[in-house]
Scaffold this active site. Structure first.
Site, short mmCIF file in Angstrom:
data_model
loop_
_atom_site.label_atom_id
_atom_site.label_comp_id
_atom_site.label_asym_id
_atom_site.label_seq_id
_atom_site.Cartn_x
_atom_site.Cartn_y
_atom_site.Cartn_z
N ASP A 51 -14.31 5.98 5.70
CA ASP A 51 -12.85 5.33 5.97
C ASP A 51 -12.26 5.71 4.62
O ASP A 51 -12.38 5.19 3.43
CB ASP A 51 -13.06 3.85 6.04
CG ASP A 51 -11.63 3.28 6.21
OD1 ASP A 51 -10.71 4.04 5.81
OD2 ASP A 51 -11.46 2.01 6.74
N GLU A 82 -16.45 3.24 2.54
CA GLU A 82 -15.10 3.66 2.46
C GLU A 82 -15.20 4.63 1.21
O GLU A 82 -15.85 4.54 0.08
CB GLU A 82 -14.21 2.46 2.01
CG GLU A 82 -14.20 1.55 3.20
CD GLU A 82 -13.26 0.19 2.87
OE1 GLU A 82 -12.62 0.04 2.00
OE2 GLU A 82 -13.54 -0.74 3.45
N HIS A 124 -14.27 -2.65 5.41
CA HIS A 124 -13.10 -3.42 5.85
C HIS A 124 -13.44 -3.91 7.15
O HIS A 124 -14.45 -3.54 7.94
CB HIS A 124 -11.90 -2.33 5.95
CG HIS A 124 -10.84 -3.06 6.44
ND1 HIS A 124 -10.35 -3.05 7.87
CD2 HIS A 124 -9.87 -3.59 5.47
CE1 HIS A 124 -8.89 -3.67 7.67
NE2 HIS A 124 -8.71 -3.84 6.47
N ASN A 183 0.81 -1.25 0.08
CA ASN A 183 0.13 -0.01 0.13
C ASN A 183 0.85 1.22 0.09
O ASN A 183 0.25 2.27 0.27
CB ASN A 183 -0.77 -0.09 1.37
CG ASN A 183 -1.86 -1.07 1.21
OD1 ASN A 183 -2.53 -1.33 0.17
ND2 ASN A 183 -1.98 -1.61 2.31
N HIS A 229 -7.58 4.55 1.72
CA HIS A 229 -6.90 4.27 0.48
C HIS A 229 -7.00 5.44 -0.39
O HIS A 229 -6.64 5.35 -1.57
CB HIS A 229 -7.49 3.02 -0.18
CG HIS A 229 -7.16 1.85 0.54
ND1 HIS A 229 -5.79 1.15 0.45
CD2 HIS A 229 -8.02 1.17 1.60
CE1 HIS A 229 -6.06 0.00 1.26
NE2 HIS A 229 -7.00 -0.01 1.76
N1 PMP Z 1 -9.32 0.61 6.75
C1 PMP Z 1 -9.11 -0.02 5.51
C2 PMP Z 1 -9.98 0.47 4.24
C3 PMP Z 1 -8.00 -0.52 5.24
O1 PMP Z 1 -7.72 -1.33 4.12
C4 PMP Z 1 -7.13 -1.06 6.46
C5 PMP Z 1 -5.96 -1.74 6.22
N2 PMP Z 1 -5.76 -2.75 5.37
C6 PMP Z 1 -7.55 -0.28 7.58
C7 PMP Z 1 -8.74 0.42 7.59
C8 PMP Z 1 -6.68 -0.54 8.79
O2 PMP Z 1 -5.65 0.13 8.82
P1 PMP Z 1 -4.38 -0.08 9.67
O3 PMP Z 1 -3.55 -1.08 8.63
O4 PMP Z 1 -3.46 1.33 9.78
O5 PMP Z 1 -4.54 -0.89 10.89
#
Ligand code: PMP
Length: 383
Positions: free
Chosen positions: A196, A167, A121, A33, A199
């Protein structure tokens, strides 16, 4: 008895082709990422190191925010992050997972309703499991359905608190909801919108401010989550919202109250990355060109910008075999298996970065076509 139980569960996973093993990154990165390459940028990493040394920042925060883990730099960075995303306030957590757990477990309460996109997520879903609110999924990006659900609810329960969770760029699909329309629907029915932006930060918007801010919707969101472990190349996350929401979370969010605060040295990387990303126009433009190049190679009908591109290859065994083929050719591409995605929706998640080149993207597409054109991939399929 205990070992046998663990062995049985793992054996079941092996039988379903869903066994996961840790595997270090190798080959051309189409998986991480680190969209803008900040985590791998030696010069930038050295700057962070020098900054930490110059400011004598510790790698330990020594306690939770409410005890010994509160320090002035944390407040400063929170204010910086809030201003950058045009939010009144920010509250920093030690990861996006924790921020999402906090968001979903602390805010919606008994008697409230949470409507969430079916593809949100796992961290948001896990947070919901800690909450006493009712929750219900809606079909992916189906804002018409959100509208209908809200309308019905409002007729029956005019005063109920309703949260809508999405998201802004979906982690496993790379696509986006129509945020402007969703915000309007939420406003119409007085639902609180939670987004969220994990990304989108760094990648979306002219300064990498994310989709919400760049679409002028900051004030329409009740809360947003931004994470630092993706395009920012660091670690941690923040909930953005009103100062009232910040104070509420400080008082109620268990992932904040019962966990050690992010240490100052880790925060330095976040702070310096936030200073860097507004000027990374060239990287963002290159990423857009790469996404277009990939979509042309794949003859994708629907073209939209996203650093996350998806190739559906149903069946855990098939998608794993395809990823292994690409890995053997020197590309770090990972399969996304059931149960992370629904059965039949298994896929390769191709992540594009500003440091990838067009010729790498074309070479990857060619290899993928080679695999797809080879007959008899389904022999060992074990869905
Ligand atoms: N939200 C989304 C949409 C994610 O893709 C992710 C991680 N893959 C997270 C939250 C969690 O974030 P972190 O890796 O900082 O724990």
């Amino acid at each position: 008895m205990y070992a046998a139980y663990l062995e049985r569960i793992l054996a079941e996973k092996i039988a379903r082709q869903a066994y996961r093993a840790l595997r270090p990154s190798e080959g051309i990165d189409f998986c991480s990422n680190d969209y803008l390459g900040l985590a791998r940028d030696r010069v930038f990493q050295q700057r962070i190191g020098a900054w930490i040394a110059a400011h004598q920042l510790s790698h330990g925060s020594t306690g939770s925010r409410l005890l010994s883990g509160a320090y002035p730099f944390l407040d400063e960075v929170e204010q910086y992050v809030a201003r950058f995303h045009q939010a009144p306030a920010a509250l920093i957590f030690s990861s996006g997972y924790m921020a999402n757990l906090a968001l979903m477990s602390a805010i919606p309460a008994r008697g409230d309703l949470v409507l969430y996109d079916q593809f949100i997520h796992a961290s948001l879903r896990d947070g919901l499991r800690m909450s006493f609110a009712h929750h219900r999924a809606f079909a992916h990006n189906d804002i018409q359905q959100v509208d209908e659900l809200l309308k019905k609810r409002r007729e029956r329960y005019p005063g109920q608190r309703i949260f809508v969770v999405v998201e802004s760029v979906y982690s496993m699909d790379g696509d986006q909801p129509d945020l402007a329309r969703l915000a309007a629907v939420c406003e119409q029915y007085e639902a609180a919108l939670l987004v969220d932006e994990a990304h989108a930060v760094g990648v979306m918007g002219p300064r990498g401010e994310g989709l919400v801010t760049s679409l002028g919707l900051s004030e329409k969101c009740f809360a947003r989550v931004v994470t630092f472990g993706k395009a920012l190349g660091a670690h941690g996350a923040a909930i953005l919202g009103s100062e009232l929401l910040r104070q509420y979370c400080i008082n109620t969010a268990r992932p904040l109250i019962y966990s050690t605060a992010l240490p100052p040295a880790a925060l330095a990387a976040v702070y310096l990355a936030y200073q860097q990303i507004p000027d990374m126009h060239m990287q963002r433009e290159h990423l857009q060109r790469l996404a277009l190049c990939w979509q042309q190679q794949m003859k994708t009908r629907e073209q939209f910008f996203s650093p996350i591109q998806v190739v559906r290859i149903p069946g855990n065994a098939r998608v794993k075999a395809c990823a292994q083929y690409l890995q053997a050719a020197g590309f770090d591409v990972r399969p996304i298996l059931h149960p992370t995605v629904p059965r039949g929706e298994e896929r390769l998640r191709i992540v594009l970065h500003s440091f990838n080149t067009e010729s790498e993207v074309i070479a990857l597409a060619q290899k993928l076509r080679e695999w797809q054109e080879e007959p008899l991939h389904d022999e060992d399929d074990n869905r």
